[in-house]
Motif scaffolding. Structure first.
Motif, PDB file in Angstrom:
ATOM      1  N   ALA A  73       0.823  -1.216   0.000  1.00 53.39           N
ATOM      2  CA  ALA A  73       0.000   0.000   0.000  1.00 53.39           C
ATOM      3  C   ALA A  73       0.854   1.261   0.000  1.00 53.39           C
ATOM      4  N   THR A  74       1.995   1.222   0.678  1.00 55.38           N
ATOM      5  CA  THR A  74       2.854   2.412   0.701  1.00 55.38           C
ATOM      6  C   THR A  74       3.569   2.613  -0.628  1.00 55.38           C
ATOM      7  N   ARG A  75       3.698   1.546  -1.404  1.00 53.96           N
ATOM      8  CA  ARG A  75       4.418   1.629  -2.678  1.00 53.96           C
ATOM      9  C   ARG A  75       3.499   1.757  -3.885  1.00 53.96           C
ATOM     10  N   ALA A  76       2.210   1.473  -3.693  1.00 56.60           N
ATOM     11  CA  ALA A  76       1.275   1.457  -4.815  1.00 56.60           C
ATOM     12  C   ALA A  76       1.003   2.862  -5.336  1.00 56.60           C
ATOM     13  N   THR A  77       0.770   2.957  -6.634  1.00 59.81           N
ATOM     14  CA  THR A  77       0.362   4.231  -7.221  1.00 59.81           C
ATOM     15  C   THR A  77      -1.137   4.419  -7.000  1.00 59.81           C
ATOM     16  N   GLY A  78      -1.660   5.573  -7.402  1.00 61.57           N
ATOM     17  CA  GLY A  78      -3.079   5.833  -7.197  1.00 61.57           C
ATOM     18  C   GLY A  78      -3.381   6.033  -5.727  1.00 61.57           C
ATOM     19  N   PRO A  79      -4.560   5.592  -5.280  1.00 54.40           N
ATOM     20  CA  PRO A  79      -4.942   5.804  -3.878  1.00 54.40           C
ATOM     21  C   PRO A  79      -4.213   4.899  -2.891  1.00 54.40           C
ATOM     22  N   GLY A  80      -3.418   3.970  -3.380  1.00 54.33           N
ATOM     23  CA  GLY A  80      -2.643   3.120  -2.472  1.00 54.33           C
ATOM     24  C   GLY A  80      -3.480   2.112  -1.725  1.00 54.33           C
ATOM     25  N   ILE A  81      -4.392   1.463  -2.427  1.00 50.53           N
ATOM     26  CA  ILE A  81      -5.264   0.465  -1.802  1.00 50.53           C
ATOM     27  C   ILE A  81      -4.794  -0.934  -2.190  1.00 50.53           C
ATOM     28  N   VAL A  82      -4.657  -1.789  -1.202  1.00 50.98           N
ATOM     29  CA  VAL A  82      -4.328  -3.191  -1.453  1.00 50.98           C
ATOM     30  C   VAL A  82      -5.389  -4.039  -0.762  1.00 50.98           C
ATOM     31  N   TYR A  83      -6.121  -4.807  -1.561  1.00 54.76           N
ATOM     32  CA  TYR A  83      -7.157  -5.674  -1.011  1.00 54.76           C
ATOM     33  C   TYR A  83      -6.895  -7.099  -1.456  1.00 54.76           C
ATOM     34  N   SER A  84      -6.821  -7.987  -0.498  1.00 55.66           N
ATOM     35  CA  SER A  84      -6.589  -9.394  -0.805  1.00 55.66           C
ATOM     36  C   SER A  84      -7.665 -10.230  -0.120  1.00 55.66           C
ATOM     37  N   PRO A  85      -8.639 -10.743  -0.881  1.00 54.73           N
ATOM     38  CA  PRO A  85      -9.696 -11.556  -0.272  1.00 54.73           C
ATOM     39  C   PRO A  85      -9.211 -12.917   0.199  1.00 54.73           C
ATOM     40  N   ASP A  86      -8.070 -13.360  -0.344  1.00 50.92           N
ATOM     41  CA  ASP A  86      -7.504 -14.660   0.047  1.00 50.92           C
ATOM     42  C   ASP A  86      -5.984 -14.513   0.054  1.00 50.92           C
ATOM     43  N   VAL A  87      -5.417 -14.225   1.213  1.00 53.75           N
ATOM     44  CA  VAL A  87      -3.996 -13.867   1.286  1.00 53.75           C
ATOM     45  C   VAL A  87      -3.080 -15.012   0.865  1.00 53.75           C
ATOM     46  N   ARG A  88      -3.495 -16.248   1.122  1.00 49.20           N
ATOM     47  CA  ARG A  88      -2.628 -17.378   0.774  1.00 49.20           C
ATOM     48  C   ARG A  88      -2.452 -17.504  -0.739  1.00 49.20           C
ATOM     49  N   ALA A  89      -3.492 -17.152  -1.488  1.00 49.59           N
ATOM     50  CA  ALA A  89      -3.449 -17.327  -2.938  1.00 49.59           C
ATOM     51  C   ALA A  89      -3.016 -16.064  -3.680  1.00 49.59           C
TER      52      ALA A  89
END
Length: 229
Positions: free
Chosen positions: A75-91
């Motif tokens: 999220a700190t490195r992402a461009t745009g609004p910096g949103i990281v969403y992972s519905p299934d972290v293992r995959a």
């Protein structure tokens, strides 16, 4: 709720207190999240939380620091609004080893938003939400998280600006006090030795250099001795 949060953050300049209040509000505003955390970036490129919260959140932060990957890092490195969403972290390939480790610890969904969401990366930190259930966080949670991150960013800017202003004020007060004591010391020398202001200052400066002591300290010693008599 957001207006109440903004008002509650306006009466403190403590970063720790601001973050504590935000985490309390985040838990209420995103009830689908089982855990909430906030991480700030440090000068070495790592992350830390000024608040000692849930032990598992601390562990998740430590894993991100160790692996150099995870929702807050992304999220700190992402461009745009910096949103990281992972519905299934293992995959999720974006989360790599962190995702596998988080899943083993019982976390299956994650959402992180970089602080100052509209600024350019790398950002100053991230607000994170975790769920024990896969797909346990949804798009509505993402919208709330972005607004919360913006509130955090604004409050931190205000806190830093206030702290800087207080520091400048303290520095100015110190400078004025120093100038005042030097003026008093010059007056004492002028009276005792019948010399002018420039010569009195030169005498103080010479004593400072000989003794390797700050000029202000030499002046303060002279003034204090005068008062003790």
């Amino acid at each position: 709720m957001f207006s109440a949060l903004a008002e509650s953050m306006s009466d403190t300049t403590s970063v720790v207190e601001i973050l504590r209040r935000v985490l309390g509000a985040a838990s209420a505003l995103v009830p689908t999240a089982d855990l909430v955390g906030v991480s700030l970036a440090d000068a070495e490129g790592g992350f830390h939380s000024p608040i000692r919260g849930d032990a598992l959140v601390t562990r998740l932060d430590e894993l991100q620091l160790r692996f150099g990957e995870g929702p807050c890092v992304a999220a700190t490195r992402a461009t745009g609004p910096g949103i990281v969403y992972s519905p299934d972290v293992r995959a999720d390939p974006l989360l790599g080893r962190w995702g596998s480790a988080a899943a083993r610890a019982g976390i299956n969904a994650a959402l992180a938003v970089g602080l100052f969401p509209h600024s350019a990366p790398p950002r100053a930190g991230a607000l994170s939400f975790y769920s024990h259930r896969a797909h346990g966080l949804d798009s509505a949670d993402r919208d709330v998280a972005v607004i919360l991150a913006a509130h955090v960013g604004a409050a931190l800017v205000m806190a830093r600006a206030t702290s800087a202003a207080e520091a400048r004020s303290a520095h100015l007060e110190t400078a004025l006090a120093t100038r005042d004591v030097i003026g008093q010391a010059k007056g004492i020398l002028m009276e005792r030795q019948g010399i002018g202001a420039d010569e009195a200052f030169a005498t103080l400066r010479s004593a400072s250099q000989r003794m390797n002591v700050k000029l202000a300290d030499v002046a303060r010693t002279l003034v204090d001795r005068r008062r003790d008599r």
